[in-house]
Design a protein around this motif. Structure first.
Motif, PDB file in Angstrom:
ATOM      1  N   THR A 470      93.715  29.869   9.329  1.00  0.00           N
ATOM      2  CA  THR A 470      93.432  31.078   8.560  1.00  0.00           C
ATOM      3  C   THR A 470      94.437  31.222   7.435  1.00  0.00           C
ATOM      4  O   THR A 470      95.658  31.163   7.668  1.00  0.00           O
ATOM      5  CB  THR A 470      93.487  32.333   9.450  1.00  0.00           C
ATOM      6  N   ARG A 508      84.704  31.217   7.579  1.00  0.00           N
ATOM      7  CA  ARG A 508      84.634  32.675   7.558  1.00  0.00           C
ATOM      8  C   ARG A 508      85.521  33.248   6.456  1.00  0.00           C
ATOM      9  O   ARG A 508      86.521  32.633   6.066  1.00  0.00           O
ATOM     10  CB  ARG A 508      85.065  33.242   8.913  1.00  0.00           C
ATOM     11  N   LEU A 509      85.117  34.398   5.966  1.00  0.00           N
ATOM     12  CA  LEU A 509      85.890  35.169   5.006  1.00  0.00           C
ATOM     13  C   LEU A 509      85.937  36.613   5.498  1.00  0.00           C
ATOM     14  O   LEU A 509      84.906  37.152   5.909  1.00  0.00           O
ATOM     15  CB  LEU A 509      85.258  35.136   3.614  1.00  0.00           C
ATOM     16  N   THR A 510      87.105  37.224   5.456  1.00  0.00           N
ATOM     17  CA  THR A 510      87.232  38.617   5.872  1.00  0.00           C
ATOM     18  C   THR A 510      87.693  39.455   4.686  1.00  0.00           C
ATOM     19  O   THR A 510      88.767  39.207   4.124  1.00  0.00           O
ATOM     20  CB  THR A 510      88.232  38.764   7.031  1.00  0.00           C
ATOM     21  N   SER A 518      86.558  46.336   7.858  1.00  0.00           N
ATOM     22  CA  SER A 518      86.480  45.044   7.184  1.00  0.00           C
ATOM     23  C   SER A 518      85.106  44.426   7.410  1.00  0.00           C
ATOM     24  O   SER A 518      84.393  44.775   8.361  1.00  0.00           O
ATOM     25  CB  SER A 518      87.570  44.093   7.686  1.00  0.00           C
ATOM     26  N   THR A 520      83.143  40.556   7.531  1.00  0.00           N
ATOM     27  CA  THR A 520      83.389  39.119   7.649  1.00  0.00           C
ATOM     28  C   THR A 520      82.077  38.352   7.581  1.00  0.00           C
ATOM     29  O   THR A 520      81.348  38.267   8.577  1.00  0.00           O
ATOM     30  CB  THR A 520      84.109  38.789   8.972  1.00  0.00           C
ATOM     31  N   ARG A 522      80.161  34.772   7.604  1.00  0.00           N
ATOM     32  CA  ARG A 522      80.532  33.495   8.213  1.00  0.00           C
ATOM     33  C   ARG A 522      79.312  32.577   8.284  1.00  0.00           C
ATOM     34  O   ARG A 522      78.166  33.022   8.252  1.00  0.00           O
ATOM     35  CB  ARG A 522      81.101  33.713   9.616  1.00  0.00           C
ATOM     36  N   ASN A 586      79.911  40.090  10.189  1.00  0.00           N
ATOM     37  CA  ASN A 586      80.585  40.989  11.126  1.00  0.00           C
ATOM     38  C   ASN A 586      81.070  42.231  10.386  1.00  0.00           C
ATOM     39  O   ASN A 586      81.761  42.116   9.364  1.00  0.00           O
ATOM     40  CB  ASN A 586      81.795  40.309  11.786  1.00  0.00           C
ATOM     41  N   ASN A 588      83.499  45.269  11.107  1.00  0.00           N
ATOM     42  CA  ASN A 588      84.534  45.607  12.077  1.00  0.00           C
ATOM     43  C   ASN A 588      85.253  46.890  11.676  1.00  0.00           C
ATOM     44  O   ASN A 588      85.641  47.066  10.513  1.00  0.00           O
ATOM     45  CB  ASN A 588      85.576  44.483  12.174  1.00  0.00           C
ATOM     46  N   GLU A 605      82.232  46.792  16.558  1.00  0.00           N
ATOM     47  CA  GLU A 605      81.815  45.582  15.859  1.00  0.00           C
ATOM     48  C   GLU A 605      80.293  45.489  15.876  1.00  0.00           C
ATOM     49  O   GLU A 605      79.656  45.681  16.909  1.00  0.00           O
ATOM     50  CB  GLU A 605      82.429  44.348  16.530  1.00  0.00           C
ATOM     51  N   LYS A 607      77.275  42.751  14.714  1.00  0.00           N
ATOM     52  CA  LYS A 607      77.154  41.341  14.353  1.00  0.00           C
ATOM     53  C   LYS A 607      75.685  40.944  14.162  1.00  0.00           C
ATOM     54  O   LYS A 607      75.038  40.519  15.117  1.00  0.00           O
ATOM     55  CB  LYS A 607      77.779  40.466  15.441  1.00  0.00           C
TER      56      LYS A 607
END
Length: 829
Positions: A470, A508-510, A518, A520, A522, A586, A588, A605, A607
């Motif tokens: 990460t 993945r990118l958050t 946030s 994410t 993916r 995601n 979150n 969360e 998804k």
């Protein structure tokens, strides 16, 4: 009078003559003065150095020379016009050595003493070094160690200094005592501290070693805890630490003054900026009237308001809280005052003390840089961020004046700490059996702030390896980018008569939207291999591929391929290799006060996932999980959880491996894959098929166990769970197989496109699919031990799918599989 060239030349010659005479007189006087001080007895120290101390009364000269540490004896006397200084020089130190030290290295001890090779030696210096070394051992947790020093003479006025150390066993913090506290117990306050008391786990922990800096940080945690819970007048009145030789450790006494608990009164925003409406800023305030006063909420409001006002073009605006106390009503009215601050710019930012972490890793946590407007709120926020990174033992941001009145220099002082870890973990769980893990992780890789982890797992019924990377600041922005690679083997013979291996990875990118929220996106690509064991020990596919030497005989159950267990036709359809290409998102939200040990807050969360961007799987899946924590009483935490999910095929039938398989993660008291649809035709209890829809809820109360020290990490819990999993979506409901004889009562036939060669197993499954609400109650023992988290659950199922018993044969078809006791955990050493 007019000056002629001739007269000027004469005056110049006269001036030079007078100056030369004065210089010669001064030199002559200096020689007389030097000759007036006589030095005797010196061997290595230069006489001129000693003469430089020769002014003043004899006693004053003697004291000054002794203070240099170069001499063991000095005598000063007058002999007519002369001053006679007789000295006896100390030996010089040839080397400094340590004997008997095993726990603390000699290089580290050498930095603590003032005796140095080549320097002067004196008994007073050695005695002071002995006390320094004793203090080092005390603070390192070995306070009963004894230290002595001796001198080993050598020729030519040189000697070795030898420190002999008799190391003791570990002497930790024996007790941490609080006084003046009434709202919270001493055990609760000790639980906030990273410093702990010694107990039977001391042989594997270091948190009970006394460290003054750590205690100071702990007291700041205590202070912030009180301020967060409404005690705005809280103070630490006293803090003393003493080494008690009789007790064999440190005793820490802390005196506090809690003051009353306040609630929030009126909340308002007062803007002195002409083009900024106070009412428009109100929505950025997170404190509300009637709430318990919370200093962290005030800080968050300050950050929100400062950010918004800066966004509107007021870079120098200041936001400060004004508290109006109503002591009688125990209320604090909060007014957020927004006005134009002094026009001060950041001239320079110095990062100091980082021997490993790179400068840019520190600087990127700041929301301001060189040339920007200085803002104290943003600086405080940066200091909190840097402390939360976990890269440093301590962080301190200070200011100093710049080159102009409107310039300021920021100094960021940090102290790097170890951020890598190597661990070997082992444990047992009722789902995976005995399991071991070896992992290597680094949260500040190469000082760049990157997280890297590689781990391998080996167990009775599972093996695997995974790698994660990460980058928390992708392309210079506060976006966490990373990827994961994994391969996991699972033996599902207890629940499905098959083995599986999943190999693949994801990127993945958050994107942090706020401090709590946030997003994410993916992408995952993985391959699933399903294999059905077919050996003498596990003959789960012998209807399709008869084992050598065993021939099924009609009417003879001994040789019937179904009598020893057989994989369902749904598994046989899924056997082989399946490639899944999946995109997901995601959402979150996390407002927990502590991620590892939450007491208050909310985490949720959502998804959504879509598989079908290539690959073999075609489905849409959505899952949600929400948890709410609330401290009901002192150290008694209530916990509520809601979860649910649904998956459906977007093309054709849904593959069995893409269904949900659930058990104790939904309702404790049930075995892994023990809930939901099953094929009851060939193997009445083992063949779980999974379901497309699930939902459930849990209530739990966690509490300390009376009579046990808090830092042991042992807590109890009572819980109640309820949920269900239903709707298997595989196979066709249209039966065209003439050989099929029908399903037991309560089961629905499903036909699969699988060729069979056995007269005992057709291409039809009998699916028992009940949406019965499963529920249970139970008790748990939780241990947050230094060896890792361990949990014991004992649950009693209140409701379940009981299955259907054939009145003729007595065979029970279907039904949930229960598991009253569940243990999971691991060790780390």
């Amino acid at each position: 009078m007019t000056s002629t060239p001739k007269s000027r030349s004469f005056r110049m010659r006269l001036s030079r003559s007078v100056g030369l005479s004065a210089f010669m007189l001064a030199v002559s006087g200096g020689v007389v003065l030097a000759q007036a001080v006589v030095v005797q007895g010196n061997r290595r120290v230069d006489a001129e150095t000693i003469r430089s101390y020769g002014q003043g009364a004899p006693q004053e000269i003697r004291q000054n020379l002794l203070a240099t540490g170069l001499f063991s004896n000095v005598q000063v006397s007058r002999r007519g016009a002369q001053t006679v200084i007789s000295v006896q020089e100390n030996d010089s130190i040839n080397r400094v050595a340590f004997e008997g030290n095993r726990r603390l290295k000699s290089d580290m001890l050498l930095q603590q003493v003032q005796s140095k090779a080549g320097g002067p030696m004196s008994q007073a210096l050695i005695d002071s070094d002995v006390e320094r070394l004793r203090e080092v051992y005390r603070r390192s947790g070995y306070g009963l160690s004894s230290v002595s020093g001796r001198i080993a003479p050598l020729p030519n006025g040189r000697s070795d200094v030898v420190f002999t150390i008799n190391e003791s066993g570990k002497t930790g913090v024996k007790s941490i005592n609080f006084s003046g506290n009434g709202a919270y117990s001493a055990s609760r306050l000790r639980g906030l501290m990273s410093t702990t008391e010694s107990n039977f786990l001391s042989f594997i922990k270091t948190s009970d070693v006394y460290d003054a800096d750590r205690v100071t940080s702990d007291l700041e945690l205590v202070r912030r805890f009180y301020l967060k819970n409404g005690y705005a007048d809280f103070q630490v009145v006293g803090n003393t630490a003493r080494f008690d030789e009789a007790a064999g450790g440190w005793v820490i006494d802390i005196t506090v003054d809690e003051g009353p608990q306040y609630k929030v009164g009126n909340v308002s925003v007062d803007s002195a900026l002409r083009d900024v409406d106070a009412a428009a800023l109100q929505r950025y305030v997170v404190t509300s009237a009637g709430d318990t006063y919370n200093a962290e909420a005030v800080e968050k409001s300050l950050v929100n308001l400062t950010t918004e006002v800066s966004r509107r073009g007021h870079a120098f605006a200041q936001v400060r809280p004004r508290g109006d106390r109503d002591s009688a009503g125990r209320l604090i009215g909060i007014t957020y005052v927004v006005d134009e601050g002094p026009r001060v710019y950041v001239e320079r930012i110095n990062v100091r003390g980082n021997t490993r972490t790179r400068d840019y890793v520190v600087r990127r946590e700041l929301d301001l840089g060189e040339g920007d407007a200085y803002n104290k709120v943003m600086v405080d926020r940066a200091e909190r961020r840097l402390n939360n990174l976990g890269f440093f033992n301590k962080v301190r941001i200070t200011n100093e004046p710049g080159s102009a009145p409107d310039r300021v220099i920021m100094n960021i002082d940090v102290e790097d700490k170890a951020t890598g870890s190597f661990s070997i973990a082992g444990g047992y769980s009722t789902s995976d059996g005995i399991i071991g893990e070896v992992s290597l992780s680094e949260s500040n890789f190469l000082g760049r702030g990157q997280f890297v982890r590689i781990a391998g797992t080996l167990g009775q019924r599972t093996q695997g390896v995974d790698f994660s990377f990460t980058e928390p600041y992708f392309l210079g922005h506060r976006i966490a980018a990373g990827f994961d690679l994994f391969s996991k083997f699972s033996d599902n013979y207890n629940t499905g008569r098959f083995e599986s291996r999943v190999t693949g990875g994801q990127v993945r990118l958050t994107f942090p939207i706020t401090e709590e929220f946030s997003i994410t996106p993916r992408y995952s690509l993985y391959q699933t291999e399903i294999e059905i064991p077919n050996t003498a020990d596990r003959p789960y596919n012998d209807c399709t591929a008869p084992l050598l030497g065993i021939t099924p005989i009609p009417g003879n159950s001994v040789f019937n391929c179904l009598s020893n267990g057989e994989a369902t036709i749904a598994v046989k359809e899924a056997a082989g290799t399946t490639l899944t290409s999946l995109v997901g998102l995601n959402f979150n939200y996390n407002s927990l006060d502590n991620v590892q040990n939450p007491r208050n807050g909310f985490v949720a969360e959502l998804k959504p996932e879509f598989a079908g961007v290539g690959g073999d799987s075609k489905f849409l899946r959505v899952a949600a999980d929400a948890r709410y924590y609330r401290e009901i009483f002192d150290d008694v935490v209530g916990f509520a959880r809601l979860q649910g999910g649904h998956v459906q095929a977007t093309s054709g039938d849904l593959r069995m491996i893409d269904h949900y398989f659930l058990g104790p993660t939904l309702v404790r008291g049930f075995a892994p894959s023990g809930i939901g649809p099953r094929d009851v035709l060939n193997d009445p209890t083992a063949n779980a098929l999974g379901g497309t829809t699930y939902f459930g809820g849990s209530l739990e109360v966690q509490f300390p166990i009376f009579g046990l020290p808090r830092d042991l990490g042992l807590r109890g819990a009572l819980f109640a769970d309820a949920g269900t999993l239903f709707n298997y979506d595989g196979g066709s409901k249209s039966i065209t197989n003439p050989a099929f004889a029908g399903c037991p009562a309560g089961a629905e036939p499903r036909q699969f496109n699988v060729a069979t060669t056995s007269i005992y197993q057709t291409n039809v499954a009998c699916v028992r699919d009940k949406n019965t609400i499963r529920s249970s109650v139970g008790v748990s023992l939780l241990w947050q031990s230094p060896l890792g988290p361990i949990r014991f659950d004992y649950a009693y199922a209140l409701s379940k799918d009981e299955g259907q018993r054939d009145p003729t044969t007595g065979i029970k078809y279907g039904g949930d599989r229960t598991q009253a006791f569940r243990f999971s955990g691991g060790t780390r050493f």
